[in-house]
Write a protein that holds these residues in place. Structure first.
Motif, PDB file in Angstrom:
ATOM      1  N   MET A  45       0.954  -1.321  -0.019  1.00  0.00           N
ATOM      2  CA  MET A  45       0.016  -0.080  -0.026  1.00  0.00           C
ATOM      3  C   MET A  45       0.727   1.339  -0.107  1.00  0.00           C
ATOM      4  O   MET A  45       0.433   2.263  -0.744  1.00  0.00           O
ATOM      5  N   LEU A  46       1.934   1.249   0.777  1.00  0.00           N
ATOM      6  CA  LEU A  46       2.946   2.301   0.786  1.00  0.00           C
ATOM      7  C   LEU A  46       3.461   2.689  -0.756  1.00  0.00           C
ATOM      8  O   LEU A  46       3.499   3.772  -1.205  1.00  0.00           O
TER       9      LEU A  46
ATOM     10  N   PHE B 289       3.824   5.621  -5.561  1.00  0.00           N
ATOM     11  CA  PHE B 289       3.527   5.730  -7.180  1.00  0.00           C
ATOM     12  C   PHE B 289       2.619   6.344  -7.673  1.00  0.00           C
ATOM     13  O   PHE B 289       2.812   7.263  -8.521  1.00  0.00           O
ATOM     14  N   GLN B 290       1.246   6.537  -6.695  1.00  0.00           N
ATOM     15  CA  GLN B 290       0.247   7.340  -7.396  1.00  0.00           C
ATOM     16  C   GLN B 290       0.556   8.742  -7.378  1.00  0.00           C
ATOM     17  O   GLN B 290       0.098   9.516  -8.120  1.00  0.00           O
TER      18      GLN B 290
ATOM     19  N   VAL C 179       3.958  12.518 -13.256  1.00  0.00           N
ATOM     20  CA  VAL C 179       5.234  12.460 -14.171  1.00  0.00           C
ATOM     21  C   VAL C 179       5.140  11.677 -15.416  1.00  0.00           C
ATOM     22  O   VAL C 179       5.240  12.533 -16.722  1.00  0.00           O
ATOM     23  N   LEU C 180       4.757  10.803 -15.393  1.00  0.00           N
ATOM     24  CA  LEU C 180       4.467   9.841 -16.703  1.00  0.00           C
ATOM     25  C   LEU C 180       3.378  10.547 -17.443  1.00  0.00           C
ATOM     26  O   LEU C 180       3.356  10.500 -18.643  1.00  0.00           O
ATOM     27  N   PHE C 181       2.347  11.126 -17.019  1.00  0.00           N
ATOM     28  CA  PHE C 181       1.321  11.803 -17.609  1.00  0.00           C
ATOM     29  C   PHE C 181       1.866  13.152 -18.235  1.00  0.00           C
ATOM     30  O   PHE C 181       1.472  13.212 -19.417  1.00  0.00           O
ATOM     31  N   PHE C 182       2.641  13.658 -17.684  1.00  0.00           N
ATOM     32  CA  PHE C 182       3.285  14.885 -18.384  1.00  0.00           C
ATOM     33  C   PHE C 182       4.068  14.508 -19.420  1.00  0.00           C
ATOM     34  O   PHE C 182       4.095  15.109 -20.532  1.00  0.00           O
ATOM     35  N   ILE C 183       4.903  13.504 -19.388  1.00  0.00           N
ATOM     36  CA  ILE C 183       5.883  12.985 -20.313  1.00  0.00           C
ATOM     37  C   ILE C 183       5.113  12.531 -21.560  1.00  0.00           C
ATOM     38  O   ILE C 183       5.244  13.046 -22.528  1.00  0.00           O
ATOM     39  N   PHE C 184       4.120  11.630 -21.382  1.00  0.00           N
ATOM     40  CA  PHE C 184       3.213  11.052 -22.311  1.00  0.00           C
ATOM     41  C   PHE C 184       2.538  12.187 -22.974  1.00  0.00           C
ATOM     42  O   PHE C 184       2.377  12.285 -24.323  1.00  0.00           O
TER      43      PHE C 184
END
Length: 67
Positions: free
Chosen positions: A20-21, A26-27, A33-38
């Motif tokens: 859970m941690l 990750f969330q 960061v991945l959203f911004f990159i893609f």
């Protein structure tokens, strides 16, 4: 916990809390960061375009939310 099965309970609890941690971290940090990159990669290949808002078929909807 003590007694029969205490080692199994501890390892299962540690794995659950650790999972859970890691999921929360990750969330919070990795997904944005991945959203911004893609998103930036996608906009390089196909830039966003906006349709004109002067269409007659949506004029009533625009007036409803504008006023």
């Amino acid at each position: 916990a003590t007694g029969a099965g205490s080692n199994g309970n501890r390892s299962l609890g540690a794995a659950s809390i650790g999972g859970m941690l890691i999921g929360v971290i990750f969330q919070i940090f990795i997904v944005p960061v991945l959203f911004f990159i893609f998103q930036s990669i996608q906009e390089k290949f196909k830039p966003m375009t906006w349709e004109s808002v002067d269409r007659e078929d949506i004029k009533a909807d625009l007036e409803q939310y504008a006023g």
